[in-house]
Design a protein around this motif. Structure first.
Motif, PDB file in Angstrom:
ATOM      1  N   ASP A 162      33.178 -49.570  11.199  1.00 26.30           N
ATOM      2  CA  ASP A 162      33.187 -48.481  10.217  1.00 26.30           C
ATOM      3  C   ASP A 162      34.189 -47.378  10.562  1.00 26.30           C
ATOM      4  OD1 ASP A 162      31.281 -49.945   9.020  1.00 26.30           O
ATOM      5  OD2 ASP A 162      29.632 -48.508   9.261  1.00 26.30           O
ATOM      6  N   ASP A 163      34.529 -47.267  11.838  1.00 18.23           N
ATOM      7  CA  ASP A 163      35.504 -46.245  12.226  1.00 18.23           C
ATOM      8  C   ASP A 163      36.941 -46.745  12.072  1.00 18.23           C
ATOM      9  OD1 ASP A 163      33.499 -44.472  12.897  1.00 18.23           O
ATOM     10  OD2 ASP A 163      33.330 -45.307  14.934  1.00 18.23           O
ATOM     11  N   GLY A 164      37.099 -47.978  11.615  1.00 21.00           N
ATOM     12  CA  GLY A 164      38.448 -48.516  11.421  1.00 21.00           C
ATOM     13  C   GLY A 164      39.020 -49.137  12.682  1.00 21.00           C
ATOM     14  N   ILE A 165      38.145 -49.514  13.610  1.00 23.45           N
ATOM     15  CA  ILE A 165      38.637 -50.144  14.838  1.00 23.45           C
ATOM     16  C   ILE A 165      38.417 -51.659  14.733  1.00 23.45           C
ATOM     17  CG2 ILE A 165      38.504 -50.216  17.367  1.00 23.45           C
ATOM     18  CD1 ILE A 165      39.342 -47.473  16.162  1.00 23.45           C
ATOM     19  N   HIS A 166      39.496 -52.399  14.959  1.00 22.17           N
ATOM     20  CA  HIS A 166      39.429 -53.859  14.925  1.00 22.17           C
ATOM     21  C   HIS A 166      38.744 -54.312  16.208  1.00 22.17           C
ATOM     22  CE1 HIS A 166      41.488 -57.915  15.431  1.00 22.17           C
ATOM     23  NE2 HIS A 166      40.895 -58.020  14.266  1.00 22.17           N
ATOM     24  N   THR A 167      37.576 -54.928  16.067  1.00 19.60           N
ATOM     25  CA  THR A 167      36.727 -55.172  17.236  1.00 19.60           C
ATOM     26  C   THR A 167      37.398 -56.080  18.273  1.00 19.60           C
ATOM     27  OG1 THR A 167      34.985 -55.147  15.586  1.00 19.60           O
ATOM     28  CG2 THR A 167      34.336 -55.646  17.841  1.00 19.60           C
ATOM     29  N   ALA A 168      38.017 -57.142  17.816  1.00 22.80           N
ATOM     30  CA  ALA A 168      38.564 -58.111  18.766  1.00 22.80           C
ATOM     31  C   ALA A 168      39.702 -57.532  19.606  1.00 22.80           C
ATOM     32  CB  ALA A 168      39.039 -59.355  18.030  1.00 22.80           C
ATOM     33  N   SER A 169      40.570 -56.720  18.995  1.00 26.52           N
ATOM     34  CA  SER A 169      41.726 -56.209  19.734  1.00 26.52           C
ATOM     35  C   SER A 169      41.503 -54.799  20.247  1.00 26.52           C
ATOM     36  CB  SER A 169      42.971 -56.223  18.839  1.00 26.52           C
ATOM     37  OG  SER A 169      42.822 -55.285  17.796  1.00 26.52           O
ATOM     38  N   GLY A 170      40.488 -54.120  19.713  1.00 25.90           N
ATOM     39  CA  GLY A 170      40.263 -52.735  20.103  1.00 25.90           C
ATOM     40  C   GLY A 170      41.266 -51.763  19.506  1.00 25.90           C
ATOM     41  N   LYS A 171      42.059 -52.228  18.556  1.00 26.64           N
ATOM     42  CA  LYS A 171      43.103 -51.358  17.989  1.00 26.64           C
ATOM     43  C   LYS A 171      42.623 -50.693  16.700  1.00 26.64           C
ATOM     44  CE  LYS A 171      46.991 -54.128  19.633  1.00 26.64           C
ATOM     45  NZ  LYS A 171      48.116 -54.954  19.249  1.00 26.64           N
ATOM     46  N   ALA A 172      43.159 -49.506  16.426  1.00 29.42           N
ATOM     47  CA  ALA A 172      42.869 -48.832  15.165  1.00 29.42           C
ATOM     48  C   ALA A 172      43.629 -49.554  14.058  1.00 29.42           C
ATOM     49  CB  ALA A 172      43.292 -47.373  15.227  1.00 29.42           C
ATOM     50  N   ALA A 173      42.935 -49.854  12.981  1.00 29.72           N
ATOM     51  CA  ALA A 173      43.497 -50.716  11.943  1.00 29.72           C
ATOM     52  C   ALA A 173      44.715 -50.101  11.267  1.00 29.72           C
ATOM     53  CB  ALA A 173      42.434 -51.024  10.901  1.00 29.72           C
ATOM     54  N   GLY A 174      45.713 -50.949  11.009  1.00 28.73           N
ATOM     55  CA  GLY A 174      46.874 -50.546  10.209  1.00 28.73           C
ATOM     56  C   GLY A 174      46.513 -50.778   8.747  1.00 28.73           C
ATOM     57  N   THR A 175      45.820 -49.786   8.177  1.00 26.95           N
ATOM     58  CA  THR A 175      45.183 -50.015   6.880  1.00 26.95           C
ATOM     59  C   THR A 175      46.180 -50.211   5.748  1.00 26.95           C
ATOM     60  OG1 THR A 175      44.968 -47.638   6.703  1.00 26.95           O
ATOM     61  CG2 THR A 175      43.023 -48.850   7.417  1.00 26.95           C
ATOM     62  N   SER A 176      47.349 -49.558   5.838  1.00 25.19           N
ATOM     63  CA  SER A 176      48.320 -49.715   4.751  1.00 25.19           C
ATOM     64  C   SER A 176      48.820 -51.147   4.675  1.00 25.19           C
ATOM     65  CB  SER A 176      49.496 -48.767   4.944  1.00 25.19           C
ATOM     66  OG  SER A 176      49.060 -47.435   4.827  1.00 25.19           O
ATOM     67  N   MET A 177      48.957 -51.777   5.836  1.00 22.84           N
ATOM     68  CA  MET A 177      49.384 -53.178   5.859  1.00 22.84           C
ATOM     69  C   MET A 177      48.295 -54.050   5.228  1.00 22.84           C
ATOM     70  SD  MET A 177      52.344 -53.270   7.169  1.00 22.84           S
ATOM     71  CE  MET A 177      53.080 -51.642   7.142  1.00 22.84           C
ATOM     72  N   ILE A 178      47.037 -53.751   5.594  1.00 25.37           N
ATOM     73  CA  ILE A 178      45.916 -54.532   5.054  1.00 25.37           C
ATOM     74  C   ILE A 178      45.855 -54.372   3.529  1.00 25.37           C
ATOM     75  CG2 ILE A 178      43.394 -54.739   5.058  1.00 25.37           C
ATOM     76  CD1 ILE A 178      43.528 -53.791   8.035  1.00 25.37           C
ATOM     77  N   MET A 179      46.048 -53.140   3.062  1.00 26.22           N
ATOM     78  CA  MET A 179      46.022 -52.889   1.616  1.00 26.22           C
ATOM     79  C   MET A 179      47.131 -53.663   0.911  1.00 26.22           C
ATOM     80  SD  MET A 179      43.619 -51.100   0.449  1.00 26.22           S
ATOM     81  CE  MET A 179      44.167 -50.366  -1.083  1.00 26.22           C
ATOM     82  N   GLY A 180      48.323 -53.660   1.492  1.00 27.32           N
ATOM     83  CA  GLY A 180      49.452 -54.366   0.878  1.00 27.32           C
ATOM     84  C   GLY A 180      49.155 -55.849   0.719  1.00 27.32           C
ATOM     85  N   ILE A 181      48.579 -56.436   1.752  1.00 22.69           N
ATOM     86  CA  ILE A 181      48.242 -57.859   1.696  1.00 22.69           C
ATOM     87  C   ILE A 181      47.117 -58.094   0.678  1.00 22.69           C
ATOM     88  CG2 ILE A 181      47.316 -59.822   2.997  1.00 22.69           C
ATOM     89  CD1 ILE A 181      50.065 -59.232   3.968  1.00 22.69           C
ATOM     90  N   THR A 192      53.332 -54.050  13.310  1.00 22.88           N
ATOM     91  CA  THR A 192      52.815 -54.049  11.940  1.00 22.88           C
ATOM     92  C   THR A 192      52.493 -55.473  11.491  1.00 22.88           C
ATOM     93  OG1 THR A 192      54.947 -54.284  10.830  1.00 22.88           O
ATOM     94  CG2 THR A 192      54.272 -52.051  11.390  1.00 22.88           C
ATOM     95  N   GLY A 193      53.259 -56.432  12.001  1.00 27.86           N
ATOM     96  CA  GLY A 193      53.023 -57.831  11.652  1.00 27.86           C
ATOM     97  C   GLY A 193      51.630 -58.275  12.077  1.00 27.86           C
ATOM     98  N   PHE A 194      51.167 -57.735  13.178  1.00 27.46           N
ATOM     99  CA  PHE A 194      49.822 -58.024  13.674  1.00 27.46           C
ATOM    100  C   PHE A 194      48.796 -57.807  12.566  1.00 27.46           C
ATOM    101  CE2 PHE A 194      45.886 -56.463  15.634  1.00 27.46           C
ATOM    102  CZ  PHE A 194      45.627 -57.452  16.568  1.00 27.46           C
ATOM    103  N   TRP A 195      48.921 -56.687  11.852  1.00 27.72           N
ATOM    104  CA  TRP A 195      47.938 -56.354  10.809  1.00 27.72           C
ATOM    105  C   TRP A 195      48.107 -57.193   9.561  1.00 27.72           C
ATOM    106  CZ3 TRP A 195      43.970 -54.475  12.744  1.00 27.72           C
ATOM    107  CH2 TRP A 195      44.048 -53.617  13.855  1.00 27.72           C
ATOM    108  N   ARG A 196      49.360 -57.481   9.202  1.00 30.68           N
ATOM    109  CA  ARG A 196      49.553 -58.324   8.021  1.00 30.68           C
ATOM    110  C   ARG A 196      49.013 -59.724   8.274  1.00 30.68           C
ATOM    111  NH1 ARG A 196      54.116 -55.617   8.429  1.00 30.68           N
ATOM    112  NH2 ARG A 196      55.331 -57.383   9.184  1.00 30.68           N
ATOM    113  N   ASP A 197      49.209 -60.191   9.514  1.00 27.86           N
ATOM    114  CA  ASP A 197      48.705 -61.519   9.860  1.00 27.86           C
ATOM    115  C   ASP A 197      47.177 -61.536   9.822  1.00 27.86           C
ATOM    116  OD1 ASP A 197      48.759 -64.183  10.836  1.00 27.86           O
ATOM    117  OD2 ASP A 197      48.343 -63.426  12.852  1.00 27.86           O
TER     118      ASP A 197
END
Lengths: 417, 330, 315
Positions: free
Chosen positions: A307-326, A54-59
């Motif tokens: 647009d599908d919520g995939i982080h291009t550089a890592s290929g991971k599906a975004a942890g959107t709740s973490m992004i929203m919190g930040i 989860t820290g990955f997404w907050r960072d």
């Protein structure tokens, strides 16, 4: 193939370990259209250790959004400098790192850790240091009795709010009888209790709750004990991936609901076919079409998410709740700095007094999904909760629980202090 | 995949949910009425117990496989190998990669032990060999260092997010009146085959004889011309290979994370010592006891207490049989 | 039997810490204060391992018991720091006596495994018993007017707690040094080297080992109480197996055969981590390499360097 990531490309190269020796204190100043001394925001983040998923997404969110802020006028026209430190997912390191931010880096504001023990040990210290601490912990106790402090605000949701909002929707749409399979740690127990309250309030009933001991490598013996007559199963466990896989292969065809913010713990696509039909409780959808918000599109662009919520550089599906919190934490800081005329750290007390008078943060660039209410009594924010569902290999919006339905009684009143 | 998703649906009627007697302690007071209202007042049924026993025995085979290498390194080289669990995690992560990148699980069954075995050669030469024969602490510090290095490298390469490997064999088979996932049984058979092969290897080959000699007395073995150094190297390579293989076999049954080796280390050390150092059969027996006890206790107790009791069960063994289950008193 | 160089080194290290604290500022004083509380843990492991012959992988459990006892005591008796520390010592002693009574009968490796069992089960129970431990959230130290010998005292990661911790530790080390010259201590050493022989000579070997282990428990419990006063928050991860492993590594880096090595080991590992954190996220990788280097080139730890040099000189 499924995922091509920068990290994975490094695999096999002997340089990989050295290549990742990146400085933790990432400082960025892109002073376009900004002037004056930078406003320094510290980020106490789980970059390594058990919570690094989860820290990955907050960072990513903090770094990307601070860059975005600087490119768009900064805060009150001043540039923003971000200092990120790693808690190692460990309470002692986390607290030391917070003190480093406060004492040595002399940061103006802090975005706090997600791990509740670190967050709870830290907010007292930030409070003594008179530094605003935007906690990212989702343990409801953080803003509860004995833990809430004046210098702490929480612009993300928590176990109590997600359960209160989501339970009603799920009882209406899935059924009245529920089973719970929870991690036998503070987080799991508190999710279990709030979910039970929510389900009961919505007219549903909860059968036996099955506890999962910490560190149990195999969930099958515990899965086998789950009530098969339930309509739905609520699973606040850390290894939810395996829980879902085993539930399905053991013939449980019940609807499965993951605890709040679970989709930031792992990439939902790991589940493959067994993921179909699984529900989640988040503060944001994953695919852009589900949010229908130009502000969210802007954030995705700033963070390199498609647009599908995939982080291009890592290929991971975004942890959107973490992004929203930040995003909302930064939005809170920006709004209140600008409205209260905050200039230096000594003005933070006045900023907080001002913030306690602001009830609603209107939809905007850093509040991309709609208005957010902040309760002055315990400094807890309430926002719409997105009930997500995996279907056909993608996670989409199932329903939205309006923020009003997530409000639970406050335990403290910080305004009377 | 389709077959997997359907799973062993037939077990629905056989593995019945139980009403909790002691479990009720775990629940808010007012829920008890709801539980008893369902009319489940039987305590124990055969399918539940059989299921827990079978699952306990199956897990014991993997724990045995992990313990085997730990035991051999402790017994022969005198090293408490803290990095053993990390090698197991490496095996599981390799399985994740072969499944997700190359689409083959079975490739990992060969690739992971091979990779771990090869990597362990320089580790033996430069890290482990200098610590042999020194105080127990020295080996512990060296292997803890390895544990940190392996774990952090895994985090850098694989990342902090958990992963999932779908079982390569779906479906379930009927056994002892219950249905049990086929893959788990197949994997357990493979573990048993390897344990048996290792036993035969010890009994019937020259190297096996050397190993047994060194285990009894390294000095005597050296004096009689046994290449002790080579025996040590073989043990280290085999031990790493077995740990990695265990990781591969367990991968479809657990959540893969870079830290997964830590939680297996405690139980593995427990079965090694309770079973008696140097005793292959003892370790497997201890692993079976632990696995079955965990399952059986979980029928009577809330899971956390069941887990605690299954582990604490070994205290009397350590107390009354300090030299291992089969070795009697000191 | 008295290790003059050892005590001088350890006291010197503590004196330097206290002397530089005003110079290095608030942040580092706090870091050092926490390190001092961990020195008790490292020393307690050395005591258990080298003198009670119990390779205890559960010292963090004892330390954690002391920390929790301090928090519980504070909510019961208020801010009297002597009472709080006494509670920590008592909790540590109690846990160590219970553990020790079971461990004494076990073989050397059996005792190590026995302590793993204690560590794992206590951690699981502590995680589940949220009402008493706060679980992963942890328990905050109740806000109280803390006082020491009638004087008000500010607890927390500050220079005051660093001085207090160092003073208590110094007193403890001096007491140990004085005691290590007595006849009783010679018996302890005799028991440690060959319990059977000591038993035959008429000494109650088990009794001595249990006593030493209980003392190691007191030391760990006292350290735990200080840790709670410095951190003002105790979470269940303090009793984890990995915390115990950390304590073993500290002791080993410092030199496990000398209780004076513990403080040096804590400082070497923790200060290295703290400094590395400023530069990289790959701290564990580097610490791991450092541990390997210690095992290869300093197998007897920092205190062992001195011994090998002096033994070379004597040859």
């Amino acid at each position: 193939m499924k995922r091509i990531s920068r990290r994975n490309v490094l695999l096999g190269s002997a340089a990989a370990a050295t290549a990742s020796l990146v400085p933790t204190a990432v400082t960025r100043v892109l002073a376009q259209g900004t002037s004056g001394d930078p406003i320094v925001i510290g980020h106490q983040c789980e970059l390594t250790g058990w919570d690094s998923a989860t820290g990955f997404w907050r960072d990513k969110a903090a770094t990307g959004l601070v860059d975005w802020l600087n490119a768009n006028g900064g805060i009150a026209g001043r540039p923003v400098r971000l200092v990120t430190v790693d808690t190692k997912s460990d309470v002692d390191t986390g607290v030391n790192q917070l003190r480093h931010l406060l004492i040595q880096e002399k940061v103006d504001f802090v975005i706090g850790a997600e791990i509740s023990s670190i967050a709870l040990a830290s907010n007292t210290i930030a409070n003594e240091n008179r530094t605003l601490y935007m906690t990212m912990s989702s343990s409801e106790a953080t803003t509860g009795k004995g833990a809430a402090v004046p210098y702490q605000f929480r612009m993300t949701t928590n176990s109590a709010a997600t359960a209160a909002g989501a339970a009603q929707k799920y009882v209406e749409s899935i059924g009245k009888r529920w089973a719970t399979f929870f991690a036998d740690i503070k987080w799991g127990q508190s999710e279990r209790d709030w979910w039970q309250k929510g389900v009961t309030a919505a007219g549903g009933e909860i059968g036996r709750a099955i506890a999962l001991p910490v560190d149990a490598p195999d969930l099958l013996p515990f899965i086998a004990q789950i009530d098969r007559s339930a309509d739905g199963i609520f699973i606040p466990v850390l290894n939810a991936l395996q829980a879902i896989q085993l539930l399905r292969s053991s013939g449980y065809d019940q609807q499965v609901v993951l605890a709040g913010l679970s989709f930031s713990l792992f990439d939902y696509r790991e589940l493959g076919a067994v993921g179909d039909g699984v529900f989640g409780i988040e503060t944001a959808p994953v695919a852009l079409k589900d949010s229908a918000s130009s502000e969210m599109a802007e954030i995705y662009k700033a963070l390199g998410i498609d647009d599908d919520g995939i982080h291009t550089a890592s290929g991971k599906a975004a942890g959107t709740s973490m992004i929203m919190g930040i995003a909302q934490s930064l939005g809170f800081v920006k709004a209140n700095v600008e409205a209260s005329g905050w200039k230096v750290k000594d003005d933070t007390a006045a900023l907080i007094r001002h913030a306690e008078t602001v009830e609603t943060y209107a939809k905007g660039p850093l509040f991309p999904l709609g208005d957010v209410i902040v309760r002055p009594q315990d400094h807890q924010a309430f926002m719409d909760i997105y009930l997500l569902k995996i279907a056909g290999g993608a996670v989409g919006k199932y329903a939205v629980a309006p923020k009003e339905s997530t409000i639970y009684p406050a335990e403290v009143d910080l305004t009377k202090g | 995949m389709a077959g997997f998703a359907r799973g062993w649906v037939t077990s629905v009627t056989l593995v019945k949910p139980r009403a909790g007697l002691l479990t009720s302690r775990y629940e808010p007071e007012h829920l008890q009425s709801a539980m008893t209202a369902t009319g489940e007042d039987f305590l124990l049924d055969w399918p539940t117990l059989a299921f827990q026993i079978v699952n306990g025995v199956v897990w014991a085979m993997f724990l045995g496989l992990i313990a085997l290498g730990l035991n051999a390194i402790f017994g022969l080289l005198g090293l408490l190998n803290m990095a053993h669990g990390a090698v197991y995690a490496v095996g599981a992560v390799i399985a994740w990669y072969t499944v997700n990148r190359l689409g083959s699980f079975w490739l990992a069954v060969f690739a992971a032990p091979l990779a771990a075995g090869i990597a362990s050669i320089p580790v033996y030469r430069f890290v482990l060999r200098p610590t042999i024969g020194q105080d127990m602490m020295v080996g512990l510090v060296a292997t803890s260092g390895l544990l940190f290095v392996i774990n952090d490298t895994l985090l850098a390469l694989y990342g902090g997010s958990p992963g999932l490997v779908p079982p390569p064999i779906g479906g379930a088979v009927g056994i002892l009146g219950i249905y049990y996932p086929t893959y788990r049984l197949v994997a357990a058979m493979m573990a048993i085959a390897i344990l048996a092969a290792f036993w035969l290897f010890l009994r019937s080959t020259a190297i096996g004889l050397w190993i047994r000699c060194v285990a009894q007395s390294p000095t005597l073995a050296k004096a009689s011309g046994v290449p002790v150094e080579r025996v040590y190297l073989i043990i280290v390579v085999l031990s790493a290979a077995f740990a990695a293989l265990a990781g591969v076999l367990v991968a479809p049954m657990t959540t893969i994370s870079y830290q997964m080796g830590l939680s297996v280390l405690g139980p593995a050390f427990i079965v090694v010592v309770v079973g008696g150092l140097g005793s292959l059969g003892g370790a497997v027996a201890a692993a079976v006891i632990m696995g079955v006890a965990r399952g059986v206790f979980s029928v009577f107790l809330p899971p956390t207490y069941a887990e605690v009791c299954a582990i604490a069960l070994f205290l009397p063994f350590l107390y009354f049989r300090p030299n291992g289950i089969f070795r009697g008193r000191a | 039997m008295r290790d003059r160089v050892g005590i001088v080194t350890a006291l010197g290290v503590l004196a330097v810490l206290c002397a530089i604290a005003p110079l290095v500022g608030e942040f580092w004083s706090g870091v050092l204060a926490r390190c001092v509380s961990w020195m008790f843990l490292a020393i307690s492991f050395s005591l258990a391992y080298s003198y009670a012959n119990i390779p205890s992988v559960a010292q963090a459990t004892v330390f954690g018991a002391g920390a929790y006892a301090a928090v519980w005591a504070t909510s019961l008796v208020g801010g009297n720091m002597i009472l709080i520390m006494t509670a920590g010592v008592a909790a540590g002693a109690l846990i160590a006596l219970v553990f020790g009574a079971l461990l004494l009968k076990m073989s050397h490796s059996g005792a190590a495994i026995g302590t793993i069992i204690f560590a794992v089960t206590f951690s699981m129970l502590g995680n589940a018993a949220v009402a008493y431990t706060g679980g992963t959230d942890g328990l905050p130290m109740p806000a109280q007017a803390f006082h020491l010998l009638g004087m008000p005292f500010a607890v927390g990661p500050n220079i005051g707690m660093l001085l207090l911790g160092s003073a208590v530790l110094a007193a403890l080390l001096v007491a140990f040094w004085l005691f290590s010259g007595t006849r009783t201590w010679r018996v302890v050493r005799a028991v440690q080297q060959n319990a059977m022989r000591a038993q035959v000579l008429g000494y109650n070997a088990a009794g001595y080992r249990l006593a030493v282990f209980a003392v190691s428990g007191c030391v760990a419990g006292l350290g735990g109480a200080l840790y709670a006063l410095i951190s003002r928050h105790v979470a269940i991860e303090v009793v984890s197996l990995s915390m115990s492993l950390k304590s073993i590594l500290w002791a080993a880096v410092g030199g496990v055969t000398s209780i004076y090595g513990g403080p040096i080991g804590v400082l070497a590992v923790q200060l290295a981590s703290e400094l590395l954190l400023r530069w990289t996220v790959r701290v564990d990788l580097i610490i791991g390499l450092m541990l390997i280097a210690v095992a290869l080139w300093m197998p007897r730890g920092v205190m062992g360097l001195r011994r090998s040099r002096s033994s070379q000189q004597s040859q």
